[in-house]
Design an enzyme around this catalytic site. Structure first.
Site, PDB file in Angstrom:
ATOM      1  N   SER A 160       0.840  -1.205   0.000  1.00 28.38           N
ATOM      2  CA  SER A 160       0.000   0.000   0.000  1.00 28.38           C
ATOM      3  C   SER A 160       0.872   1.251   0.000  1.00 28.38           C
ATOM      4  O   SER A 160       0.582   2.229  -0.702  1.00 28.38           O
ATOM      5  CB  SER A 160      -0.960   0.001   1.182  1.00 28.38           C
ATOM      6  OG  SER A 160      -0.244  -0.090   2.393  1.00 28.38           O
ATOM      7  N   ALA A 196       3.903   1.528  -1.240  1.00 31.53           N
ATOM      8  CA  ALA A 196       4.555   1.680  -2.554  1.00 31.53           C
ATOM      9  C   ALA A 196       3.577   2.243  -3.584  1.00 31.53           C
ATOM     10  O   ALA A 196       3.924   3.137  -4.364  1.00 31.53           O
ATOM     11  CB  ALA A 196       5.117   0.328  -3.019  1.00 31.53           C
ATOM     12  N   ASP A 222       6.585   2.875   6.693  1.00 30.40           N
ATOM     13  CA  ASP A 222       6.428   2.250   5.369  1.00 30.40           C
ATOM     14  C   ASP A 222       6.592   3.281   4.247  1.00 30.40           C
ATOM     15  O   ASP A 222       7.268   3.045   3.249  1.00 30.40           O
ATOM     16  CB  ASP A 222       5.042   1.616   5.233  1.00 30.40           C
ATOM     17  CG  ASP A 222       4.855   0.399   6.123  1.00 30.40           C
ATOM     18  OD1 ASP A 222       5.595   0.254   7.107  1.00 30.40           O
ATOM     19  OD2 ASP A 222       3.953  -0.409   5.842  1.00 30.40           O
TER      20      ASP A 222
HETATM   21  C1  MEV Z   1       2.664  -2.303   8.894  1.00 36.71           C
HETATM   22  O1  MEV Z   1       3.414  -2.472   7.682  1.00 36.71           O
HETATM   23  C2  MEV Z   1       3.598  -1.856   9.999  1.00 36.71           C
HETATM   24  C3  MEV Z   1       2.915  -1.510  11.302  1.00 36.71           C
HETATM   25  O2  MEV Z   1       3.942  -1.117  12.213  1.00 36.71           O
HETATM   26  C4  MEV Z   1       1.928  -0.361  11.144  1.00 36.71           C
HETATM   27  C5  MEV Z   1       2.626   0.969  10.829  1.00 36.71           C
HETATM   28  O3  MEV Z   1       3.780   1.179  11.170  1.00 36.71           O
HETATM   29  O4  MEV Z   1       1.946   1.843  10.242  1.00 36.71           O
HETATM   30  C6  MEV Z   1       2.185  -2.702  11.906  1.00 36.71           C
END
Ligand code: MEV
Length: 347
Positions: free
Chosen positions: A128, A130, A172
């Site tokens: 999501s 990316a 992310d």
């Molecule tokens: C999700 O890829 C990673 C989490 O730490 C949520 C976030 O950091 O936004 C679970």
């Protein structure tokens, strides 16, 4: 027509804890989402995605973002993907509006959007983020505005934050926009020097519900002091991990990843298939292995110079695919135009 791409990522350390202000170190890998944006004459938004897949996990649909797509996987995953596209376009329009006093109101400009991705949806590899990062970059450039990767990251975070009802960290989106390994602690985001790492990924063909998993950890943390301590202990692992990363100590990184997985398991975000893949990797001689991303299903990340872990994972019940992933030092980038754009008949 404008195309941008952005990489997926694995978490070396720190997912979930990063939501509560602890640090995390995600690391971009050479699996990319490409988003092509073509300005329309009206204000409609049409999205076409042929292939949001790894082998064995393919979504095929074609439809207006407000319509019901013809899907090959769970509709909730598609709804989630469409939410990110809509939010990315909203952020791109806002970024252009901030820079322009003349010309048409960006809110009235529609787009045909084509997504091609090598990153499975909801599997912990940052699909999501990316798509959101590449979408914002392509849509702004299509309207003649070039944003810095930092601004793309910030706007992509705001888009994810809206879609995920405030349950999102910057990790992310910053990693996908900047590439390489990054340090994220609250609003502090920076890239970190890292050697090439022998990353192996195992994928169980499934996906976790990020919102539900984050909410589960939040509840545990509120209920039990030791769950809050567990989240803080993950932060301590990440701080140790940064030193191991800087000194290129892969054995120490592996030990810390094992520890991190144990704590994520204690917080209830692992699954039988993820644990099985983690143990298969360790038994095959990996320096360390852990789940990556929100958990619940999806992917594990292991470190192994040899081919043993990949081979063992391929023979592990429940593992659909295993592959070596190179660190991607590029973040978001413009791509040469292809004919990947949507034709009139698609929508
Ligand atoms: C999700 O890829 C990673 C989490 O730490 C949520 C976030 O950091 O936004 C679970």
């Amino acid at each position: 027509m404008t195309t941008s791409s952005a990489p997926g990522k694995v978490y070396l350390f720190g997912e979930h804890a990063v939501v509560y202000g602890e640090p995390a170190v995600p690391c971009a890998i050479e699996r990319r989402a490409r988003v092509t944006v073509d300005r329309r004459d009206d204000d409609l938004l049409r999205v076409h995605a042929d292939d949001l897949s790894l082998d064995g996990f393919t979504v095929e649909y074609s439809g207006a973002s407000e319509g019901t797509p013809d899907v090959a996987v769970s509709e909730s995953l598609i709804d989630a993907a469409m939410g990110y596209v809509d939010a990315a376009v909203e952020q791109a329009r806002a970024a252009v509006a901030e820079r322009r006093d003349d010309g048409p109101d960006p809110e009235t400009i529609g787009f045909d959007i084509t997504i091609e991705s090598e990153i499975p949806l909801g599997a912990g590899l940052g699909s999501s983020a990316a798509v959101t990062v590449a979408g914002i970059d392509a849509a702004t450039r299509e309207l003649g505005v070039e944003l810095s990767p930092e601004e793309v990251a910030d706007r992509a975070f705001r888009a994810e934050y809206d879609v995920q009802d405030g349950e999102a960290s910057r990790a992310d989106t910053f990693c996908s926009a900047m590439g390489g390994a990054v340090w994220v602690e609250g609003d502090e985001c920076r890239t970190i020097e890292t050697p090439d790492l022998p990353i192996v990924v195992g994928f169980d063909g499934g996906a976790g519900d990020t919102g539900a998993l984050v909410a589960g950890v939040r509840q545990l943390r509120e209920e039990y002091g030791f769950a809050a301590d567990t989240v803080e202990a993950i932060g301590d692992i990440v701080r140790e991990g940064e030193q191991a990363l800087q000194s290129g100590d892969v054995a120490e990184l592996g030990r810390l990843m094992n520890f991190n997985h144990g704590l994520l398991e204690a917080l209830g975000v692992s699954s039988r298939s993820l644990d099985r893949m983690v143990w298969a990797a360790r038994d095959a001689g990996a320096e360390g292995a852990k789940l990556t991303g929100a958990g619940g299903g999806g992917c594990v990340v292991a470190l192994d110079e040899t081919d043993e872990t990949g081979t063992a994972l391929r023979f592990t019940p429940g593992c659909e695919e295993a592959f070596r992933a190179e660190l991607d030092r590029d973040g978001v980038r413009a791509e040469p135009a292809t004919d990947g754009g949507q034709s009139e008949g698609d929508a």
